[in-house]
Write an enzyme that holds these catalytic residues in place. Structure first.
Site, short mmCIF file in Angstrom:
data_model
loop_
_atom_site.label_atom_id
_atom_site.label_comp_id
_atom_site.label_asym_id
_atom_site.label_seq_id
_atom_site.Cartn_x
_atom_site.Cartn_y
_atom_site.Cartn_z
N HIS A 70 -4.45 2.19 6.07
CA HIS A 70 -5.79 2.41 6.62
C HIS A 70 -6.87 1.58 5.92
O HIS A 70 -6.78 1.31 4.73
CB HIS A 70 -6.16 3.90 6.59
CG HIS A 70 -6.28 4.52 5.23
ND1 HIS A 70 -7.47 4.63 4.57
CD2 HIS A 70 -5.37 5.11 4.42
CE1 HIS A 70 -7.30 5.24 3.42
NE2 HIS A 70 -6.03 5.54 3.29
N ASP A 187 -7.31 2.28 -2.31
CA ASP A 187 -6.87 3.24 -1.30
C ASP A 187 -7.74 3.03 -0.07
O ASP A 187 -8.87 3.46 -0.04
CB ASP A 187 -7.01 4.65 -1.87
CG ASP A 187 -6.83 5.75 -0.87
OD1 ASP A 187 -6.32 5.48 0.22
OD2 ASP A 187 -7.22 6.89 -1.17
N GLU A 221 -8.58 7.68 8.38
CA GLU A 221 -7.52 8.34 7.60
C GLU A 221 -8.09 9.31 6.59
O GLU A 221 -7.57 10.41 6.40
CB GLU A 221 -6.65 7.29 6.89
CG GLU A 221 -5.36 7.88 6.28
CD GLU A 221 -5.53 8.51 4.90
OE1 GLU A 221 -4.60 9.23 4.47
OE2 GLU A 221 -6.58 8.34 4.24
N GLU A 222 -9.16 8.88 5.92
CA GLU A 222 -9.70 9.72 4.84
C GLU A 222 -10.26 11.05 5.35
O GLU A 222 -10.49 11.96 4.57
CB GLU A 222 -10.78 8.96 4.05
CG GLU A 222 -10.25 7.77 3.24
CD GLU A 222 -9.39 8.17 2.04
OE1 GLU A 222 -9.20 9.38 1.82
OE2 GLU A 222 -8.88 7.27 1.35
N ASP A 242 0.65 3.82 1.60
CA ASP A 242 -0.60 4.32 1.00
C ASP A 242 -0.39 4.46 -0.50
O ASP A 242 0.74 4.54 -0.98
CB ASP A 242 -0.99 5.65 1.65
CG ASP A 242 -2.50 5.87 1.64
OD1 ASP A 242 -3.19 5.27 0.79
OD2 ASP A 242 -2.99 6.65 2.47
N HIS A 322 -9.26 7.80 -5.88
CA HIS A 322 -10.53 8.37 -5.37
C HIS A 322 -11.59 8.40 -6.46
O HIS A 322 -12.45 9.29 -6.50
CB HIS A 322 -10.32 9.77 -4.76
CG HIS A 322 -9.75 9.71 -3.37
ND1 HIS A 322 -9.87 10.73 -2.46
CD2 HIS A 322 -9.06 8.74 -2.74
CE1 HIS A 322 -9.29 10.39 -1.32
NE2 HIS A 322 -8.78 9.19 -1.47
#
Ligand SMILES: [Zn+2]
Length: 346
Positions: A70, A187, A221-222, A242, A322
């Protein structure tokens, strides 16, 4: 302070799929680009939701495969224009405010203007607020964007073109040092780059996938529903690519690709996972097998949407996910080789 900057300025690179100007937030590259895949013998289309779908016809077509990664990243949106002219934000995706506190931001107005600023604790100054700077809980109410413009009122900020609903992107701050790639939003842009690199290697070698393979470069996606739609009917397998979660208690690290056998959504498909391990063993790919305690993927989004396929998950180890993330080129190379081995596997 200083050691890095005394010796030499940080080297900025343009990570594939990130903005051409690395300082700018990458949220607005959340629509994947056609030109990345245009040099490969693929058929491309865009879903109405904004994902890019690239299908490469295989030597066989009796068991079509999918790959996904993504391009959307963690970011924010203007929730409120405060009376002091600063902005209250709402998060897009799951992260903690302290991971972006002090970060540079870009605000994208509806008229297409971009404004710069920074995300701060509203009570930011230690000389004014003393120990509160340490003690205040970092929640939506406590944080604000200070825009780099002369504004001290909501009216002045609105006059700049800022409105509720404008997207706000955090600076990725990319640096590459000694093989380490340090950046926000690895990510999952790092894995989009791995898929593109595997496709390029296949094309450069004049090869084609063993089975017809569709890469879906998703957005959303997130927030949980990225690859829920967009794959062609008849897909039999899906390899989600991922980041791997690195940290205490994890087997993953920044020098290996990881196979995730279970995350918050339960176990992945054991048969496909086992085949991927066999492939990695055979090809001498550096990998780990891991379980991610707080994690979901686009493979599961597809499952939840009713996709009847075997799903597995691989990806490079990313430290401080993250947050201000970091991986190493060895993990990116291992992931790319694993994708390539899968593309070529009977
Ligand atoms: Zn994520």
């Amino acid at each position: 302070m200083g050691v890095l900057f005394e010796s030499r300025p940080p080297r900025l690179i343009d990570v594939p799929h990130s903005s051409a100007r690395p300082r700018m937030g990458v949220l607005f590259e959340s629509r994947p680009r056609e030109q990345t895949f245009a040099s490969f013998p693929v058929q491309q289309k865009r879903t109405r939701k904004g994902a890019l779908v690239a299908t490469w016809p295989g030597q066989k077509d009796d068991s079509p495969r999918g790959l996904t990664a993504h391009v959307d990243t963690l970011g924010a949106m203007v929730k409120e224009i405060k009376n002091n002219g600063r902005l209250k934000l709402t998060k897009i995706g799951g992260f903690a405010w302290n991971t972006v506190e002090g970060e540079g931001v870009t605000i994208f107005t509806r008229q297409g203007r971009t404004l710069r600023g920074s995300l701060l604790l509203a009570k930011a100054s230690g000389h004014v607020h003393g120990s509160q700077v340490n003690e205040i809980k970092r929640e939506d109410e406590a944080m604000e964007v200070r825009i780099d413009e002369r504004t001290t009122s909501a009216e002045e900020t609105r006059a700049l073109g800022v409105e509720v609903g404008d997207f706000v992107a955090f600076d990725p701050r990319v640096e590459v040092n000694a093989g380490f790639v340090r950046s926000r939003h690895l990510d999952d842009k790092a894995c989009v780059a791995c898929i593109a690199a595997a496709f390029k290697a296949l094309k450069d070698a004049n090869l084609q996938p063993a089975q017809t393979t569709t890469a879906l470069i998703s957005n959303y996606e997130e927030v949980g529903h990225g690859a829920a739609s967009g794959f062609p009917v008849g897909l039999t397998e899906l390899l989600s690519v991922d980041m791997a979660a690195v940290g205490e208690g994890q087997t993953s690290d920044e020098f290996h690709a990881s196979l995730c056998v279970k995350d918050s959504g339960g176990p992945y498909h054991h048969g496909l996972s086992s085949r991927l391990r066999d492939l990695a063993d055979r090809e001498g790919i550096a990998y780990k097998v891991d379980i991610y305690p707080y994690y979901g993927s686009d493979g599961e989004a597809f499952w939840r949407a009713g996709g009847d396929v075997a799903v597995a998950l691989i990806g490079p180890g990313v430290d401080a996910s993250h947050n201000y993330e970091r991986t190493h080129t060895e993990a990116l190379e291992a992931t790319t080789r694993w994708i390539l081995a899968y593309l070529l596997a009977d």
